[in-house]
Design a protein around this motif. Structure first.
Motif, PDB file in Angstrom:
ATOM      1  N   LEU A  80      -8.704   3.233  -5.446  1.00  0.00           N
ATOM      2  CA  LEU A  80      -9.198   2.390  -4.364  1.00  0.00           C
ATOM      3  C   LEU A  80      -9.013   3.090  -3.025  1.00  0.00           C
ATOM      4  O   LEU A  80      -8.077   3.883  -2.854  1.00  0.00           O
ATOM      5  CB  LEU A  80      -8.461   1.044  -4.352  1.00  0.00           C
ATOM      6  CG  LEU A  80      -8.556   0.203  -5.631  1.00  0.00           C
ATOM      7  CD1 LEU A  80      -7.675  -1.034  -5.512  1.00  0.00           C
ATOM      8  CD2 LEU A  80      -9.999  -0.198  -5.917  1.00  0.00           C
TER       9      LEU A  80
ATOM     10  N   ALA B 107      -6.059  -4.219  -5.794  1.00  0.00           N
ATOM     11  CA  ALA B 107      -5.072  -3.332  -6.416  1.00  0.00           C
ATOM     12  C   ALA B 107      -4.242  -4.082  -7.459  1.00  0.00           C
ATOM     13  O   ALA B 107      -3.947  -3.545  -8.538  1.00  0.00           O
ATOM     14  CB  ALA B 107      -4.169  -2.728  -5.347  1.00  0.00           C
TER      15      ALA B 107
ATOM     16  N   ILE C 116      -7.997  -5.597  -0.198  1.00  0.00           N
ATOM     17  CA  ILE C 116      -7.807  -4.469  -1.110  1.00  0.00           C
ATOM     18  C   ILE C 116      -6.480  -4.564  -1.856  1.00  0.00           C
ATOM     19  O   ILE C 116      -6.361  -4.080  -2.984  1.00  0.00           O
ATOM     20  CB  ILE C 116      -7.936  -3.116  -0.369  1.00  0.00           C
ATOM     21  CG1 ILE C 116      -8.232  -2.003  -1.388  1.00  0.00           C
ATOM     22  CG2 ILE C 116      -6.681  -2.790   0.448  1.00  0.00           C
ATOM     23  CD1 ILE C 116      -8.646  -0.691  -0.770  1.00  0.00           C
TER      24      ILE C 116
ATOM     25  N   VAL D 230      -4.102   3.166  -4.428  1.00  0.00           N
ATOM     26  CA  VAL D 230      -4.828   3.043  -3.163  1.00  0.00           C
ATOM     27  C   VAL D 230      -4.556   4.320  -2.372  1.00  0.00           C
ATOM     28  O   VAL D 230      -3.476   4.505  -1.806  1.00  0.00           O
ATOM     29  CB  VAL D 230      -4.387   1.807  -2.376  1.00  0.00           C
ATOM     30  CG1 VAL D 230      -5.268   1.637  -1.130  1.00  0.00           C
ATOM     31  CG2 VAL D 230      -4.475   0.558  -3.241  1.00  0.00           C
TER      32      VAL D 230
ATOM     33  N   ASN E 229      -9.045   2.211   1.217  1.00  0.00           N
ATOM     34  CA  ASN E 229      -9.080   1.252   2.320  1.00  0.00           C
ATOM     35  C   ASN E 229      -9.796   1.914   3.501  1.00  0.00           C
ATOM     36  O   ASN E 229      -9.167   2.463   4.399  1.00  0.00           O
ATOM     37  CB  ASN E 229      -7.654   0.851   2.691  1.00  0.00           C
ATOM     38  CG  ASN E 229      -7.579  -0.215   3.765  1.00  0.00           C
ATOM     39  OD1 ASN E 229      -6.591  -0.314   4.491  1.00  0.00           O
ATOM     40  ND2 ASN E 229      -8.607  -1.028   3.895  1.00  0.00           N
TER      41      ASN E 229
ATOM     42  N   LEU F 145       0.824  -1.209   0.000  1.00  0.00           N
ATOM     43  CA  LEU F 145       0.000   0.000   0.000  1.00  0.00           C
ATOM     44  C   LEU F 145       0.859   1.260   0.000  1.00  0.00           C
ATOM     45  O   LEU F 145       0.535   2.245  -0.669  1.00  0.00           O
ATOM     46  CB  LEU F 145      -0.931  -0.005   1.209  1.00  0.00           C
ATOM     47  CG  LEU F 145      -2.001  -1.109   1.232  1.00  0.00           C
ATOM     48  CD1 LEU F 145      -2.828  -1.034   2.513  1.00  0.00           C
ATOM     49  CD2 LEU F 145      -2.907  -1.028   0.016  1.00  0.00           C
TER      50      LEU F 145
END
Length: 215
Positions: A92, A79, A75, A20, A94, A13
């Motif tokens: 996206l 991704a 997630i 994200v 989270n 991430l």
């Protein structure tokens, strides 16, 4: 369903903040700036592993898609799916869907998708269902006056509950399908769960609804 822990999720991430979004509340009323265009914004709540949103973004390149997923271990899979699709019109988040109003301003969203949401079958968990009236209030707030809520599930009990919830809230039903795949809708993109359940012969239910009293 319990998700398998992914120890590498945090690093992934941090390395993919362009996809994200790490601080999504900063983009409230500024999502068009992030996408670099004024295209309509569609939001999927509970985006899962990303098959639906990646397929929709490919089919509708003139739409900006935002996927919201609470589970970090899920997630990152979404991704990766988006990266494989090479679609530029997806971001996206989270986050928890309860924070929807902190993420978007009134009338910022054109369509919301709820795909195969957790049915929370026990009565004491009713407030957690994404079609409970408190969530409907959030959707009404961020959707445009002609914005649509599109709900798909394999769970007959949740579907019947949701239709009742929509009706009590004063929503107008544009479509109610008790066997979506029998209609052969060419625009329907299947989620991972949808493929699994449909292959077993399970009917898929879909409803499209609007908030006619908005504004």
């Amino acid at each position: 369903m319990r998700q398998r822990n992914k120890p590498w999720a945090d690093d992934f991430l941090q390395e993919n903040t362009d996809l994200v979004i790490p601080n999504p509340t900063e983009y409230k009323n500024k999502w068009h700036e992030l996408f670099g265009n004024d295209n309509p914004i569609h939001v999927e709540i509970g985006t899962g592993k990303g098959q639906f949103i990646a397929g929709m973004a490919k089919q509708f390149p003139e739409v900006n898609f935002i996927g919201i997923e609470l589970a970090k271990s899920v997630i990152v899979s979404a991704a990766q799916k988006v990266q494989e699709s090479e679609q530029e019109n997806i971001r996206l988040i989270n986050e928890n869907a309860e924070n929807l109003i902190e993420l978007f301003t009134p009338d910022e969203i054109s369509t919301i998708y709820l795909n195969f949401s957790d049915p929370w079958p026990k009565n004491r968990h009713e407030k957690r269902r994404l079609t409970f009236h408190t969530f409907l209030s959030r959707y009404e707030n961020v959707l445009k006056s002609d914005g649509e809520l599109i709900f798909k599930t394999d769970n007959r009990g949740l579907f019947e509950y949701s239709l009742t919830s929509f009706s009590h809230y004063g929503m107008l039903l544009n479509e109610v399908s008790l066997d979506l795949h029998a209609s052969n809708d060419p625009e329907n993109i299947m989620t991972e769960y949808e493929e699994k359940f449909s292959a077993k012969g399970q009917p898929i239910y879909r409803c499209k609804a609007i908030f006619p009293n908005k504004n």
